[in-house]
Design an enzyme around this catalytic site. Sequence first.
Site, PDB file in Angstrom:
ATOM      1  N   GLY B  40      -5.701  -4.574  -4.056  1.00 47.39           N
ATOM      2  CA  GLY B  40      -6.536  -3.790  -3.155  1.00 47.39           C
ATOM      3  C   GLY B  40      -7.819  -3.362  -3.846  1.00 47.39           C
ATOM      4  N   LEU B  43     -11.487   2.211  -2.079  1.00 46.65           N
ATOM      5  CA  LEU B  43     -11.951   3.244  -3.009  1.00 46.65           C
ATOM      6  C   LEU B  43     -10.998   3.401  -4.184  1.00 46.65           C
ATOM      7  CD1 LEU B  43     -13.334   6.058  -0.709  1.00 46.65           C
ATOM      8  CD2 LEU B  43     -14.587   4.442  -2.123  1.00 46.65           C
ATOM      9  N   HIS B 266      -6.077  10.787  14.975  1.00 48.61           N
ATOM     10  CA  HIS B 266      -7.411  11.390  14.890  1.00 48.61           C
ATOM     11  C   HIS B 266      -7.885  11.770  16.279  1.00 48.61           C
ATOM     12  CE1 HIS B 266     -11.582  11.960  13.944  1.00 48.61           C
ATOM     13  NE2 HIS B 266     -11.339  11.788  12.668  1.00 48.61           N
ATOM     14  N   ARG B 330      -7.038  18.107  12.467  1.00 47.04           N
ATOM     15  CA  ARG B 330      -6.904  16.951  13.354  1.00 47.04           C
ATOM     16  C   ARG B 330      -5.641  16.973  14.198  1.00 47.04           C
ATOM     17  NH1 ARG B 330      -9.135  12.403   9.075  1.00 47.04           N
ATOM     18  NH2 ARG B 330     -11.308  12.992   9.365  1.00 47.04           N
ATOM     19  N   GLU B 425      -4.374   5.787  -0.236  1.00 47.97           N
ATOM     20  CA  GLU B 425      -3.575   5.988   0.965  1.00 47.97           C
ATOM     21  C   GLU B 425      -2.183   5.372   0.833  1.00 47.97           C
ATOM     22  OE1 GLU B 425      -5.498   4.635   4.568  1.00 47.97           O
ATOM     23  OE2 GLU B 425      -3.846   5.266   5.858  1.00 47.97           O
ATOM     24  N   ARG B 435      -3.574  15.279   6.948  1.00 47.18           N
ATOM     25  CA  ARG B 435      -4.691  15.232   6.013  1.00 47.18           C
ATOM     26  C   ARG B 435      -5.917  15.891   6.641  1.00 47.18           C
ATOM     27  NH1 ARG B 435      -8.941  12.171   5.564  1.00 47.18           N
ATOM     28  NH2 ARG B 435      -8.264  10.511   6.960  1.00 47.18           N
TER      29      ARG B 435
END
Lengths: 248, 637
Positions: B40, B43, B266, B330, B425, B435
Amino acid sequence: MKLTLRIWRQKNAQDKGGLETHQLDDVSPDMSFLEMLDVLNEDLLEKGTEPIAFDHDCREGICGTCSLMIDGVPHGPDRGTTACQLHMRTFKDGDTLTIEPWRAKAFPVVKDLVVDRTSFDRIIQAGGYVSVNTGGAPDANLIPIPKAEADVAMDAAACIGCGACVAACKNASAMLFVAAKAGHLGHLPQGEVEKKARARAMVHQMDEEGFGACTNTYDCEAACPKEISVEFIAELHRDYRKGLFSGR
Amino acid sequence: MQLESKVPAGPLTEKWDKHRAEMKLVNPANKRKFRVIVVGTGLAGASASASLAELGYDVDAFCYQDSARRAHSIAAQGGINAAKNYPNDGDSVWRLFYDTIKGGDYRSREANVYRLAQVSNHIIDQCTAQGVPFAREYGGLLDNRSFGGAQVSRTFYARGQTGQQLLLGAYQALMRQVHLGKVSIYPRSEMLDVVLENGRAVGIVTRNLMTGEVRSWAADAVVLATGGYGNAFYLSTNAKGCNVTAAYRAYKRGAGFANPCFTQIHPTCIPVSGDHQSKLTLMSESLRNDGRVWVSKTTGDKRAPGDIPDDERDYYLERRYPSFGNLVPRDVASRAAKQVCDEGRGVGSSGLGVYLDFRDSINRVGEDGIRQRYGNLFHMYEKITAENPYQVPMRIYPAVHYTMGGVWVDYNLMTTIPGLYAIGEANFSDHGANRLGASALMQGLADGYFVLPYTIGDYIAQAGPSGAKSTDAAFTDVESEVNERTRKLLTRKGKRTPDSFHKELGKIMWDECGMSRNAEGLKQAIQRIPELREEFWESVRVTGAREELNQTLEKAGRVADFLEFGELMCRDALQREESCGGHFREEFQSEEGEALRDDEKFAHASVWEFKGDGAEPALHKEELEFENVTLTTRSYK
């Protein structure tokens, strides 16, 4: 909507390839262009025919994966829009659309509409970065940067690396891609240190990869889904020249 | 399965410093003798690969995308949190820690979250040094904005493209290491299994997506930075390629999987427009800074939004949660939207939507002011819906976005398999049951830049070289399993497409394991999913060959894993008999419809152990100890 699609099929890099015609009878104007292809592919697969290979991932216009030439225009007719964000309401009932892969020596076709863009990665490897290691960075507010300069850097940094600029250019030049990265970093004090060396290294790598030279026709700017300005190309020329003479 | 959190002793504020002082080091000259595989390049993966290579390790980095720069972190819009307190509004490491623990509804590990808050400031410094063009004030210093679940402005951003800019920073650092010969990068490669020797992770097996070649890679440690599993729901804000395969195969090889039912819905996504829908598009939560959420006070109100006068509008978030208003976390915002739609007050043709209205902000700061802040988001909204949000309110509806659950890791980010790490994640650690916005980017980069490079050294110093070779029997055995599975997929020659199975699974998951869940529905799902799985293996149709680019085959392999993993999510949701964060069990709610947590019975991470195909997985618990915060009912009223 009814549409006729002429789609490029090519089994692999060695295959000659050619256009294949498909009819779609029930296209919703709310579909994205890629969703229209999904529908076609599901249909092909149900018939036992191999679906059309095309690159896509985020489908929200930011990853830069999708790469379709639609009627000779990269990402299709909508300005400032990637193919994944292009919606079928842009087209008219009864239209015939021709869908092809990016065409450039430095982007060889892998299969159907999928091309290999690793040449872009190698251009970044040549110098598209600030040479800092993790750790030891000073406080982020230590160096104030005028908002206007930071905004220009961000304008250039918006490049998604899709390659539409190359596909649009009659010379298949990657100048706008290179200039966007050089412009992004060059407008920030952190990136200015290596500005000239960066310009030289990235331009050399671009040549090495087989991209053409820039003749200022600006098709790249017109095709860029992030509407990156060709002014960055002028800046790159200047930095490149300085880099050649300064030897740094 | 042993779940040792390995949280260091001592006061919370000193744990990480103390641990760093005590960890074993690898001599700089010896680092180059060790190889680390990182799967992966988002980030977490890109920052870890670059940082490990800078330290001197040899790194093999893999991604399924055609370039490392396209990993889905790129799509994060709103921002990244840090406790810099530049706005002088009372922020601190402690407050960021507290907000994150509370926002996660007290289902995360204190020590991990505190460390996250501690390193958050270094991330901003590091990214700025790399040339990330964060938004700035006119004085040249960095700008901040607010995000849900916090009453301070601690979110750094780069227009609406923060994820893109942070990822490009990490990607460029990674490309630099490729240039220096320290990282070998393998794009268009999918990890299909992890390989163990004597209980230790020593490598992976991949499929080259261009040529179909299945190949083994040996190393001294393996890092999974493979993201979340939101695509189990078919429709989500994830990229089309995001999948659970790497994490799920690790689970099947013995890695514990924690809290799979903790998924984040979300609140601000563009509503579904039809059956052809292939994914959902997020509108950044930052919009809630200036947009007001409302529906009509009357059910079935078909008037255009502009024709509904203010006193007939229900600004339900401001009404129910006066102190946080439109900036509630959220999970709270999503559930509230579902409630008003269930009452028949939803907007749009489907009735599954609420308004996000910028009228008042445009009157306050002007259209240009709004364009400055959110121009690209408004542009994107108009592209998709053909409506101009400067003139009519946006229509939004909740959608699956992020998964807090993931591979269980200890304080060092190591899974229950020695030598196998999970970061970003892909792991479960820091966000508990919910989160907060702008915290995913923070966690991915914290893990990759500032945590893993230390902790992996400690492991390597103690475990030494693995000595594994990709020709070992352990590798060739796994390769044969992978090949057999591919052969099976290619020879079914059934009638149904992989996508049709994925859509059907997604509907089950969304209906029974989505925004609200109940025992009856979950039990039905647990019965229905294995039936669907069976049907898949009988009647899936995959065309093409193995030794070529074959997107149908890729898709089928991922759907096959989701068809197993979805069941695990439902099992987890069924056993957690409480409502916390994104996990809302209808049986456990207050009279006003707020979530009822059960700290007595469920203040733990639920960790699942694979017990074989067809067998029920075993449940283990990591009790969460709260020494520094008091567990309170989360109130945003």
